[in-house]
Design an enzyme around this catalytic site. Sequence first.
Site, PDB file in Angstrom:
ATOM      1  N   GLY A  72      -2.418  -4.095   9.305  1.00 50.72           N
ATOM      2  CA  GLY A  72      -3.884  -4.155   9.290  1.00 50.72           C
ATOM      3  C   GLY A  72      -4.367  -5.349  10.090  1.00 50.72           C
ATOM      4  O   GLY A  72      -3.572  -6.149  10.580  1.00 50.72           O
ATOM      5  N   SER A  95       1.112  10.544  -0.947  1.00 54.44           N
ATOM      6  CA  SER A  95       1.170  11.287   0.317  1.00 54.44           C
ATOM      7  C   SER A  95       1.715  12.695   0.114  1.00 54.44           C
ATOM      8  O   SER A  95       2.515  12.944  -0.804  1.00 54.44           O
ATOM      9  CB  SER A  95       2.099  10.519   1.261  1.00 54.44           C
ATOM     10  OG  SER A  95       2.546  11.332   2.295  1.00 54.44           O
ATOM     11  N   TYR A 114      10.374   7.023   2.330  1.00 57.97           N
ATOM     12  CA  TYR A 114       8.918   6.921   2.166  1.00 57.97           C
ATOM     13  C   TYR A 114       8.422   7.892   1.082  1.00 57.97           C
ATOM     14  O   TYR A 114       7.717   7.504   0.151  1.00 57.97           O
ATOM     15  CB  TYR A 114       8.233   7.213   3.506  1.00 57.97           C
ATOM     16  CG  TYR A 114       6.722   7.260   3.452  1.00 57.97           C
ATOM     17  CD1 TYR A 114       5.974   6.096   3.458  1.00 57.97           C
ATOM     18  CD2 TYR A 114       6.043   8.481   3.408  1.00 57.97           C
ATOM     19  CE1 TYR A 114       4.579   6.144   3.418  1.00 57.97           C
ATOM     20  CE2 TYR A 114       4.659   8.531   3.371  1.00 57.97           C
ATOM     21  CZ  TYR A 114       3.928   7.368   3.366  1.00 57.97           C
ATOM     22  OH  TYR A 114       2.554   7.408   3.323  1.00 57.97           O
ATOM     23  N   PHE A 129       5.896  17.612  20.811  1.00 59.61           N
ATOM     24  CA  PHE A 129       7.269  17.838  20.341  1.00 59.61           C
ATOM     25  C   PHE A 129       7.345  19.259  19.776  1.00 59.61           C
ATOM     26  O   PHE A 129       6.607  19.611  18.865  1.00 59.61           O
ATOM     27  CB  PHE A 129       7.654  16.803  19.278  1.00 59.61           C
ATOM     28  CG  PHE A 129       7.734  15.414  19.849  1.00 59.61           C
ATOM     29  CD1 PHE A 129       8.877  14.982  20.504  1.00 59.61           C
ATOM     30  CD2 PHE A 129       6.651  14.544  19.763  1.00 59.61           C
ATOM     31  CE1 PHE A 129       8.955  13.708  21.054  1.00 59.61           C
ATOM     32  CE2 PHE A 129       6.714  13.269  20.310  1.00 59.61           C
ATOM     33  CZ  PHE A 129       7.871  12.849  20.962  1.00 59.61           C
TER      34      PHE A 129
HETATM   35  N1  LIG Z   1      -2.580   7.736   7.451  1.00 63.40           N
HETATM   36  C1  LIG Z   1      -2.155   8.821   6.818  1.00 63.40           C
HETATM   37  O1  LIG Z   1      -2.198   9.940   7.356  1.00 63.40           O
HETATM   38  C2  LIG Z   1      -1.602   8.719   5.411  1.00 63.40           C
HETATM   39  C3  LIG Z   1      -1.131   9.883   4.800  1.00 63.40           C
HETATM   40  C4  LIG Z   1      -0.640   9.808   3.503  1.00 63.40           C
HETATM   41  C5  LIG Z   1      -0.648   8.607   2.816  1.00 63.40           C
HETATM   42  N2  LIG Z   1      -1.098   7.480   3.425  1.00 63.40           N
HETATM   43  C6  LIG Z   1      -1.086   6.220   2.643  1.00 63.40           C
HETATM   44  O2  LIG Z   1      -2.376   5.623   2.716  1.00 63.40           O
HETATM   45  C7  LIG Z   1      -2.251   4.202   2.617  1.00 63.40           C
HETATM   46  C8  LIG Z   1      -2.987   3.548   3.778  1.00 63.40           C
HETATM   47  O3  LIG Z   1      -2.365   3.958   5.002  1.00 63.40           O
HETATM   48  P1  LIG Z   1      -2.986   3.695   6.444  1.00 63.40           P
HETATM   49  O4  LIG Z   1      -2.768   4.928   7.237  1.00 63.40           O
HETATM   50  O5  LIG Z   1      -4.343   3.121   6.305  1.00 63.40           O
HETATM   51  O6  LIG Z   1      -1.940   2.611   7.013  1.00 63.40           O
HETATM   52  P2  LIG Z   1      -2.194   1.115   7.529  1.00 63.40           P
HETATM   53  O7  LIG Z   1      -0.840   0.645   7.991  1.00 63.40           O
HETATM   54  O8  LIG Z   1      -3.325   1.075   8.483  1.00 63.40           O
HETATM   55  O9  LIG Z   1      -2.609   0.359   6.195  1.00 63.40           O
HETATM   56  C9  LIG Z   1      -1.705  -0.250   5.314  1.00 63.40           C
HETATM   57  C10 LIG Z   1      -2.231  -1.639   4.998  1.00 63.40           C
HETATM   58  O10 LIG Z   1      -1.333  -2.258   4.043  1.00 63.40           O
HETATM   59  C11 LIG Z   1      -1.076  -3.592   4.475  1.00 63.40           C
HETATM   60  N3  LIG Z   1       0.230  -3.978   3.955  1.00 63.40           N
HETATM   61  C12 LIG Z   1       1.447  -3.492   4.311  1.00 63.40           C
HETATM   62  N4  LIG Z   1       2.419  -4.125   3.626  1.00 63.40           N
HETATM   63  C13 LIG Z   1       1.802  -5.026   2.817  1.00 63.40           C
HETATM   64  C14 LIG Z   1       2.262  -5.998   1.893  1.00 63.40           C
HETATM   65  N5  LIG Z   1       3.568  -6.168   1.659  1.00 63.40           N
HETATM   66  N6  LIG Z   1       1.356  -6.746   1.237  1.00 63.40           N
HETATM   67  C15 LIG Z   1       0.020  -6.612   1.478  1.00 63.40           C
HETATM   68  N7  LIG Z   1      -0.469  -5.711   2.357  1.00 63.40           N
HETATM   69  C16 LIG Z   1       0.405  -4.937   3.022  1.00 63.40           C
HETATM   70  C17 LIG Z   1      -1.124  -3.534   5.990  1.00 63.40           C
HETATM   71  O11 LIG Z   1      -1.328  -4.784   6.611  1.00 63.40           O
HETATM   72  C18 LIG Z   1      -2.262  -2.544   6.232  1.00 63.40           C
HETATM   73  O12 LIG Z   1      -3.509  -3.230   6.290  1.00 63.40           O
HETATM   74  C19 LIG Z   1      -0.759   3.912   2.574  1.00 63.40           C
HETATM   75  O13 LIG Z   1      -0.370   3.766   1.245  1.00 63.40           O
HETATM   76  C20 LIG Z   1      -0.148   5.155   3.184  1.00 63.40           C
HETATM   77  O14 LIG Z   1       1.186   5.340   2.754  1.00 63.40           O
HETATM   78  C21 LIG Z   1      -1.571   7.505   4.719  1.00 63.40           C
END
Ligand SMILES: NC(=O)c1ccc[n+]([C@@H]2O[C@H](COP(=O)([O-])OP(=O)(O)OC[C@H]3O[C@@H](n4cnc5c(N)ncnc54)[C@H](O)[C@@H]3O)[C@@H](O)[C@H]2O)c1
Length: 321
Positions: free
Chosen positions: A39, A124, A148, A214
């Site tokens: 982030g 997810s 994951y 892909f």
């Molecule tokens: N993007 C998708 O399509 C999708 C689909 C299913 C689930 N998710 C879930 O949604 C959530 C958000 O995903 P996103 O797509 O916004 O990803 P993202 O990587 O943009 O957001 C994740 C955030 O968590 C923070 N983070 C990671 N490790 C950390 C730690 N150890 N301590 C504190 N902060 C930490 C990162 O800095 C980031 O800001 C996640 O849990 C992801 O698994 C996303």
Amino acid sequence: MKHTILVTGGAGFIGSHLVEALGNKKTNTIIVFDNLSTGSLANIPNQENVVFVEGNVHSEEDIAHLFSNFQFDYIYHLAAIASVAESVNHPLATHQVNMDATIYLLEATRAQEKTVLKFVFASSAAVYGAEPTLPKTELSVIDPITPYGIDKYASEKYVTSYGRLYGLNVAVARFFNVYGPRQNPSSPYSGVLSILTEVAKQVKQGQEASFHVFGDGEQVRDFVFVNDIVQGLMLLGTKSGSQAEAFNIGSGEKHTLRDIITVYETLLETKIPLTYCEARTGDIKYSYASIEKIIQLGYKPTFTIHQGLEKYMADALVPMH
Ligand SMILES: NC(=O)c1ccc[n+]([C@@H]2O[C@H](COP(=O)([O-])OP(=O)(O)OC[C@H]3O[C@@H](n4cnc5c(N)ncnc54)[C@H](O)[C@@H]3O)[C@@H](O)[C@H]2O)c1
């Protein structure tokens, strides 16, 4: 009512949109807890009632410090290593963030003096794995095939068990393929639509670019616009009918990748050059959601794929300052 709301991962793609929506209510104070690993501070809305706390969800010390400074009414736990490929390459390190940290947070929530009104966990569609029955309902076979997906499911079970064992108010959201502004296109494992949007932007700006498909491009997904994910999360946070249950959040539509490319080409009024490559091993060909369960809570997707991509593309084309 004044509420203090914790959003872990609030500096990330989805978290930052949630923070923005929650922050629109001026009586809310939003605490963004994030280690900025994927982030960024630039994602966090610049609002008086949004406070950033830098910390690691996988540090018991950081969590203890956070909970010694605040008592939370709502907790949205989104911090995670969101890359499936990263979990395959580093299963132990991702396990610590994607599962152990969930228990640290649940324990801190259980111990805080104030009763939390809802703890919502971001899971997810990866929990369903490759089992072919479609659409995926919350009662479908669970068979995650990557660290994951396994950690997401284990975390889900901890979250719902804390609801049942200790009476904590909890809910689980299973996101399908989320897209929208602030999604990071820079890694080869980024969401496909963030990469496609980047290529479309380059094409629109007259640069040479090609999008790598892909397989045959006929893979089917439920692509859901980030604002609808936020709508679903806020419903799970506020509706009592969500207690200790898991809910799919999707768009209710299903599209092939080729459909999506056609929408972009219509929006841009130009062709996107494509390079076809071999399908990636482990890629699931068909995945889409039944969203009937969350519809019962009042959820109504507001963005068709055309509307969502139009908004995403318009945002991508805004010049950076
Ligand atoms: N993007 C998708 O399509 C999708 C689909 C299913 C689930 N998710 C879930 O949604 C959530 C958000 O995903 P996103 O797509 O916004 O990803 P993202 O990587 O943009 O957001 C994740 C955030 O968590 C923070 N983070 C990671 N490790 C950390 C730690 N150890 N301590 C504190 N902060 C930490 C990162 O800095 C980031 O800001 C996640 O849990 C992801 O698994 C996303």
